[in-house]
Design a protein around this motif. Structure first.
Motif, mmCIF file in Angstrom:
data_model
loop_
_atom_site.group_PDB
_atom_site.id
_atom_site.type_symbol
_atom_site.label_atom_id
_atom_site.label_comp_id
_atom_site.label_asym_id
_atom_site.label_seq_id
_atom_site.Cartn_x
_atom_site.Cartn_y
_atom_site.Cartn_z
ATOM 1 N N TYR A 265 0.639 -1.128 -0.037
ATOM 2 C CA TYR A 265 -0.045 0.026 0.041
ATOM 3 C C TYR A 265 0.936 1.246 0.033
ATOM 4 O O TYR A 265 0.307 2.410 -0.269
ATOM 5 C CB TYR A 265 -0.866 -0.335 1.016
ATOM 6 C CG TYR A 265 -2.133 -0.884 0.759
ATOM 7 C CD1 TYR A 265 -3.165 -0.802 -0.049
ATOM 8 C CD2 TYR A 265 -2.371 -2.010 1.770
ATOM 9 C CE1 TYR A 265 -4.212 -1.501 -0.247
ATOM 10 C CE2 TYR A 265 -3.458 -2.838 1.507
ATOM 11 C CZ TYR A 265 -4.272 -2.617 0.426
ATOM 12 O OH TYR A 265 -5.472 -3.373 0.305
ATOM 13 N N TYR A 266 2.088 1.091 0.345
ATOM 14 C CA TYR A 266 3.007 2.259 0.211
ATOM 15 C C TYR A 266 4.065 1.708 -0.669
ATOM 16 O O TYR A 266 4.579 0.605 -0.462
ATOM 17 C CB TYR A 266 3.575 2.897 1.602
ATOM 18 C CG TYR A 266 2.536 3.393 2.313
ATOM 19 C CD1 TYR A 266 2.116 4.580 2.241
ATOM 20 C CD2 TYR A 266 1.799 2.585 3.331
ATOM 21 C CE1 TYR A 266 1.245 5.436 2.890
ATOM 22 C CE2 TYR A 266 0.787 3.081 4.072
ATOM 23 C CZ TYR A 266 0.656 4.555 4.122
ATOM 24 O OH TYR A 266 -0.459 4.924 4.784
ATOM 25 N N TYR A 267 4.968 2.708 -1.472
ATOM 26 C CA TYR A 267 5.986 2.125 -2.345
ATOM 27 C C TYR A 267 6.901 3.432 -2.524
ATOM 28 O O TYR A 267 6.363 4.577 -2.739
ATOM 29 C CB TYR A 267 5.328 1.642 -3.716
ATOM 30 C CG TYR A 267 4.306 2.391 -4.143
ATOM 31 C CD1 TYR A 267 4.477 3.360 -5.103
ATOM 32 C CD2 TYR A 267 2.798 2.169 -3.792
ATOM 33 C CE1 TYR A 267 3.359 4.269 -5.590
ATOM 34 C CE2 TYR A 267 1.750 2.823 -4.338
ATOM 35 C CZ TYR A 267 2.076 3.883 -5.423
ATOM 36 O OH TYR A 267 0.936 4.448 -5.509
ATOM 37 N N LEU A 277 7.550 8.591 -3.836
ATOM 38 C CA LEU A 277 6.599 7.931 -2.789
ATOM 39 C C LEU A 277 5.442 8.087 -3.029
ATOM 40 O O LEU A 277 4.735 9.085 -3.440
ATOM 41 C CB LEU A 277 7.218 8.445 -1.468
ATOM 42 C CG LEU A 277 6.385 7.972 -0.079
ATOM 43 C CD1 LEU A 277 6.491 6.320 0.042
ATOM 44 C CD2 LEU A 277 6.761 8.948 1.098
ATOM 45 N N GLY A 279 1.189 6.206 -2.252
ATOM 46 C CA GLY A 279 0.213 5.087 -1.643
ATOM 47 C C GLY A 279 -0.640 5.966 -0.550
ATOM 48 O O GLY A 279 -1.078 6.945 -0.600
ATOM 49 N N GLY A 280 -1.069 4.957 0.363
ATOM 50 C CA GLY A 280 -1.876 5.546 1.367
ATOM 51 C C GLY A 280 -3.311 5.407 1.278
ATOM 52 O O GLY A 280 -4.232 5.674 1.908
ATOM 53 N N LYS A 302 0.801 11.773 5.542
ATOM 54 C CA LYS A 302 1.447 10.411 5.911
ATOM 55 C C LYS A 302 2.588 10.192 4.966
ATOM 56 O O LYS A 302 3.437 9.657 5.533
ATOM 57 C CB LYS A 302 0.110 9.403 5.747
ATOM 58 C CG LYS A 302 0.679 7.944 5.935
ATOM 59 C CD LYS A 302 1.320 7.712 7.225
ATOM 60 C CE LYS A 302 1.253 6.198 7.347
ATOM 61 N NZ LYS A 302 1.941 5.787 8.902
ATOM 62 N N LEU A 303 2.484 10.406 3.677
ATOM 63 C CA LEU A 303 3.640 10.203 2.970
ATOM 64 C C LEU A 303 4.845 11.017 3.423
ATOM 65 O O LEU A 303 5.999 10.618 3.477
ATOM 66 C CB LEU A 303 3.180 10.448 1.626
ATOM 67 C CG LEU A 303 2.272 9.802 0.961
ATOM 68 C CD1 LEU A 303 1.909 10.198 -0.590
ATOM 69 C CD2 LEU A 303 2.561 8.308 0.856
ATOM 70 N N LEU A 306 6.336 9.476 6.428
ATOM 71 C CA LEU A 306 7.236 8.326 6.127
ATOM 72 C C LEU A 306 8.637 8.617 5.728
ATOM 73 O O LEU A 306 9.417 8.146 6.167
ATOM 74 C CB LEU A 306 6.586 7.536 5.223
ATOM 75 C CG LEU A 306 5.641 6.190 5.388
ATOM 76 C CD1 LEU A 306 4.857 5.649 4.236
ATOM 77 C CD2 LEU A 306 6.141 5.331 6.305
#
Length: 370
Positions: A265-267, A277, A279-280, A302-303, A306
């Motif tokens: 779900y994140y990459y 980056l 996802g989320g 959130k990104l 991270l």
């Protein structure tokens, strides 16, 4: 739209095949149709200035699923189905590379890594099912796919070991779509941009198409709009927005390969000494079930978090760009390639694996034509 006699005659008359969507699927479908029917008149209609879904907006992962992602798939799919999904992705990547050549897509097999939280038990689960997944995939790869390596990249707030997949690669998404578009145009296939197909109706021998620009008819209609497919009556496909950001260039960025977190779900990856980056979607599945290309503060925050706490904990960075793409998902991960009615066909629901399976789904869609 004020069209001339010449425009209608050259672009919108005697169309054998009209493809909706100029992404990976639509362009590959057109190529396959041209191979099978060299004299056919093929028209591609694209709603955006550039492909509007995910083909030019993805992260450029030439992947077929992280270890935790495949383990997650086994909860809702049989081993046989998961094996067939991975096989389709591998076949699709091979077709993409064969069609365009590695240099034209900047393909590099640098391996793929997976980061694990220290607290959610996902590392332990992957460790316990590593043998099962490797055994499942051995007929495809002839050796073990997944292993574990020490975290040598300086990532923090994650497990000291990373999952590793030696067969994962990466591409330049822009170069891929530019090369694919140029190849399609070189075959005499026409692409019209900024044309939104609003509705269609099937007659006895043709399909009448109404767009925001004009109306026309075609002998066959092929829908390759993936995340936008529900707009054209393919109800089994739900849109899924993927939000992305990219940093400004960072000196001495030693991160190489493609990286996954939280079941994919994140990459993230290094491209041109920047961190890309994305996802989320798992933070708000319902909210991200949209064709709106905007971003939300919740996911973008959130990104960024991270980046600060895990990926670049001691490296200053600035965000350069943010964007979104629209994927097509559903209750199952198998793509939908089917004949909708007498002269209407679709190849959709790529489940976030467009780079891997897009070329193959395009070919399979064209092969539905008798």
């Amino acid at each position: 739209m004020n069209l001339s006699y010449w425009e209608i005659k050259s672009w919108l008359t005697n169309i054998d095949y009209t493809i909706v969507g100029s992404g990976i699927v639509g362009l590959n479908c057109a190529l396959q149709l041209k191979n099978r029917f060299p004299k056919a008149k093929i028209l591609i209609l694209e709603r955006g200035m550039l492909p509007q879904g995910a083909s030019t907006k993805n992260a450029g992962f030439a992947c077929f699923g992280s270890l935790s992602e495949l383990i997650g798939d086994l909860k809702t799919h049989s081993q046989e189905v998961v094996f067939k999904l991975v096989k389709k992705r591998i076949t699709g990547l091979h077709l993409l590379r064969t069609t365009l050549g590695d240099d034209h897509i900047n393909f590099k097999q640098l391996g793929g890594y997976e980061l694990f939280s220290k607290t959610d038990g996902l590392f332990e689960q992957c460790q316990s099912q590593q043998f099962e997944i490797n055994t499942l995939l051995k007929p495809l790869f002839k050796e073990d796919v997944f292993s574990f390596k020490p975290n040598t990249f300086g990532f923090e707030n994650c497990h000291e070991h990373l999952g590793f997949n030696q067969f994962e690669g990466q591409i330049d998404t822009g170069k891929m779509m530019e090369a694919l578009t140029n190849l399609v145009l070189s075959k005499g296939i026409k692409i019209l941009n900024n044309v939104l197909v609003e509705q269609f109706s099937e007659g006895n021998t043709s399909v009448n198409i109404k767009t925001n620009q004009f109306e026309c008819s075609t002998n066959n209609l092929l829908i390759a709009t993936n995340g936008f497919a529900s707009h054209l009556g393919i109800a089994e496909v739900k849109p899924a927005r993927a939000q992305v950001l990219i940093t400004k260039p960072i000196d001495n960025l030693n991160i190489k390969g493609t990286f996954h977190l939280e079941e994919g779900y994140y990459y993230f990856r290094n491209i041109d000494n920047r961190i890309l980056l994305g996802g989320g979607r798992n933070l708000d599945f319902k909210g991200e079930e949209t064709t709106d290309l905007n971003q939300t503060k919740r996911i973008q925050s959130k990104l960024e978090d991270l980046l600060k706490t895990t990926i670049l904990p001691h490296t200053p960075f600035d965000i350069d760009q943010r964007w979104s793409g629209i994927m097509g998902v559903g209750g199952q991960k198998q793509p939908i390639v089917k004949q909708v009615s007498n002269t209407v066909f679709c190849g959709v629901r790529l489940g976030g694996m467009g780079v891997a399976i897009g070329s193959l789904i395009g070919k399979e869609l064209a092969d539905l034509i008798p």
